[in-house]
Scaffold this motif. Structure first.
Motif, PDB file in Angstrom:
ATOM      1  N   HIS A  15     -23.243   4.841 -35.355  1.00 29.22           N
ATOM      2  CA  HIS A  15     -22.265   5.883 -35.677  1.00 29.22           C
ATOM      3  C   HIS A  15     -20.877   5.488 -35.182  1.00 29.22           C
ATOM      4  O   HIS A  15     -19.884   5.674 -35.892  1.00 29.22           O
ATOM      5  CB  HIS A  15     -22.683   7.225 -35.067  1.00 29.22           C
ATOM      6  N   HIS A  16     -20.797   4.924 -33.974  1.00 35.40           N
ATOM      7  CA  HIS A  16     -19.499   4.465 -33.449  1.00 35.40           C
ATOM      8  C   HIS A  16     -18.897   3.401 -34.362  1.00 35.40           C
ATOM      9  O   HIS A  16     -17.696   3.432 -34.663  1.00 35.40           O
ATOM     10  CB  HIS A  16     -19.638   3.906 -32.036  1.00 35.40           C
ATOM     11  N   GLU A  17     -19.723   2.462 -34.786  1.00 39.76           N
ATOM     12  CA  GLU A  17     -19.256   1.392 -35.674  1.00 39.76           C
ATOM     13  C   GLU A  17     -18.776   1.950 -37.016  1.00 39.76           C
ATOM     14  O   GLU A  17     -17.747   1.526 -37.536  1.00 39.76           O
ATOM     15  CB  GLU A  17     -20.368   0.366 -35.907  1.00 39.76           C
ATOM     16  N   LEU A  18     -19.524   2.885 -37.568  1.00 33.88           N
ATOM     17  CA  LEU A  18     -19.143   3.479 -38.852  1.00 33.88           C
ATOM     18  C   LEU A  18     -17.844   4.268 -38.724  1.00 33.88           C
ATOM     19  O   LEU A  18     -16.973   4.187 -39.597  1.00 33.88           O
ATOM     20  CB  LEU A  18     -20.271   4.364 -39.386  1.00 33.88           C
ATOM     21  N   ARG A  19     -17.702   5.019 -37.631  1.00 37.99           N
ATOM     22  CA  ARG A  19     -16.444   5.748 -37.405  1.00 37.99           C
ATOM     23  C   ARG A  19     -15.277   4.773 -37.321  1.00 37.99           C
ATOM     24  O   ARG A  19     -14.200   5.017 -37.876  1.00 37.99           O
ATOM     25  CB  ARG A  19     -16.522   6.565 -36.116  1.00 37.99           C
ATOM     26  N   GLN A  20     -15.476   3.665 -36.621  1.00 35.28           N
ATOM     27  CA  GLN A  20     -14.425   2.658 -36.475  1.00 35.28           C
ATOM     28  C   GLN A  20     -14.021   2.097 -37.842  1.00 35.28           C
ATOM     29  O   GLN A  20     -12.835   1.963 -38.138  1.00 35.28           O
ATOM     30  CB  GLN A  20     -14.920   1.533 -35.562  1.00 35.28           C
ATOM     31  N   ASP A  40     -16.485  -3.133 -48.254  1.00 37.87           N
ATOM     32  CA  ASP A  40     -17.790  -3.765 -48.464  1.00 37.87           C
ATOM     33  C   ASP A  40     -18.612  -3.785 -47.173  1.00 37.87           C
ATOM     34  O   ASP A  40     -19.828  -3.575 -47.195  1.00 37.87           O
ATOM     35  CB  ASP A  40     -17.619  -5.188 -49.005  1.00 37.87           C
ATOM     36  N   LEU A  41     -17.945  -4.025 -46.053  1.00 43.30           N
ATOM     37  CA  LEU A  41     -18.635  -4.001 -44.766  1.00 43.30           C
ATOM     38  C   LEU A  41     -19.145  -2.592 -44.460  1.00 43.30           C
ATOM     39  O   LEU A  41     -20.272  -2.419 -43.998  1.00 43.30           O
ATOM     40  CB  LEU A  41     -17.694  -4.489 -43.659  1.00 43.30           C
ATOM     41  N   LEU A  42     -18.327  -1.576 -44.740  1.00 44.44           N
ATOM     42  CA  LEU A  42     -18.751  -0.186 -44.545  1.00 44.44           C
ATOM     43  C   LEU A  42     -19.985   0.121 -45.391  1.00 44.44           C
ATOM     44  O   LEU A  42     -20.950   0.719 -44.912  1.00 44.44           O
ATOM     45  CB  LEU A  42     -17.622   0.788 -44.893  1.00 44.44           C
ATOM     46  N   ILE A  43     -19.960  -0.298 -46.637  1.00 45.13           N
ATOM     47  CA  ILE A  43     -21.088  -0.056 -47.542  1.00 45.13           C
ATOM     48  C   ILE A  43     -22.356  -0.704 -46.982  1.00 45.13           C
ATOM     49  O   ILE A  43     -23.416  -0.080 -46.923  1.00 45.13           O
ATOM     50  CB  ILE A  43     -20.771  -0.584 -48.957  1.00 45.13           C
ATOM     51  N   ALA A  44     -22.240  -1.955 -46.540  1.00 46.24           N
ATOM     52  CA  ALA A  44     -23.405  -2.669 -46.008  1.00 46.24           C
ATOM     53  C   ALA A  44     -23.916  -1.999 -44.736  1.00 46.24           C
ATOM     54  O   ALA A  44     -25.125  -1.802 -44.568  1.00 46.24           O
ATOM     55  CB  ALA A  44     -23.040  -4.127 -45.726  1.00 46.24           C
ATOM     56  N   GLU A  45     -23.001  -1.623 -43.843  1.00 41.87           N
ATOM     57  CA  GLU A  45     -23.406  -0.991 -42.581  1.00 41.87           C
ATOM     58  C   GLU A  45     -24.032   0.378 -42.819  1.00 41.87           C
ATOM     59  O   GLU A  45     -25.014   0.742 -42.172  1.00 41.87           O
ATOM     60  CB  GLU A  45     -22.221  -0.885 -41.623  1.00 41.87           C
ATOM     61  N   MET A  46     -23.456   1.157 -43.731  1.00 41.19           N
ATOM     62  CA  MET A  46     -24.038   2.467 -44.044  1.00 41.19           C
ATOM     63  C   MET A  46     -25.425   2.312 -44.645  1.00 41.19           C
ATOM     64  O   MET A  46     -26.330   3.092 -44.331  1.00 41.19           O
ATOM     65  CB  MET A  46     -23.127   3.250 -45.001  1.00 41.19           C
ATOM     66  N   THR A  47     -25.590   1.312 -45.478  1.00 42.89           N
ATOM     67  CA  THR A  47     -26.892   1.077 -46.104  1.00 42.89           C
ATOM     68  C   THR A  47     -27.933   0.697 -45.054  1.00 42.89           C
ATOM     69  O   THR A  47     -29.029   1.267 -45.020  1.00 42.89           O
ATOM     70  CB  THR A  47     -26.777  -0.027 -47.173  1.00 42.89           C
TER      71      THR A  47
END
Length: 185
Positions: A15-20, A40-47
């Motif tokens: 969650h911290h990483e996604l918020r960042q 693209d990094l956000l998409i991969a991390e959320m997935t």
């Protein structure tokens, strides 16, 4: 048991990483080259995060927490809503202002979802599941996320891997710098 193995801790770190990532995306315009890389990094991390939750958090909540089935159904419905938004974000043909509005809306929705998990779901899990069991689940979730890495799915072409690895290294260095200086926890 290592506290960092705890499933709630593993997912909270995500969650911290996604918020960042959302903060960084909101401070760039969609026309900047770094924007697409971060999106693209956000998409991969959320997935990866969603897969970890759906594989390790939600099944145990469904089975062990009172009203767990109802709660999990609500959280899965939120995942589906977020996934629809992320699929739009993947498109490369949207105009910049539309992408900016989408990221702002995604930011609001993702933050509300994570806050609900951290304030409602994780305390329930801690109450109904022992520390050792949470640690075992946390290790499995971390391993599954690592296994689902975007870079591991690349075709076996050394030049392509080198180019992408170099770009990812730059993004990781920039994020590390920003996290260390501008966004202390």
């Amino acid at each position: 048991m290592n506290r960092s193995d705890d499933l709630c801790h593993v997912l909270t770190e995500d969650h911290h990483e996604l918020r960042q990532l959302l903060v960084e995306l909101n401070h760039l315009t969609a026309s900047e080259p770094l924007w697409r890389s971060l999106a693209d990094l956000l998409i991969a991390e959320m997935t990866r995060h969603s897969v970890a939750e759906e594989s390790y958090l939600y099944p145990v909540v469904r089975d062990r927490v009172p009203e767990g089935r109802r709660l999990v159904d609500e959280y899965l419905a939120e995942h589906e809503k977020l996934e629809r938004m992320v699929k739009i974000l993947e498109r490369h043909d949207l105009p910049g202002p539309e992408l900016s509005r989408l990221v702002a809306r995604l930011d609001t929705e993702v933050r509300a979802h994570m806050r609900a998990e951290e304030e409602e779901l994780f305390p329930m899990l801690i109450e109904h599941l022992g520390a050792e069991e949470r640690a075992a689940l946390g290790r499995k979730a971390a391993a599954a996320k690592k296994e689902a890495s975007m870079r591991q799915r690349l075709p076996d072409h050394p030049v392509l891997k080198a180019i992408i690895a170099t770009g990812a290294g730059l993004i990781e260095r920039v994020r590390g710098h920003l996290r260390g200086r501008a966004y202390p926890r």
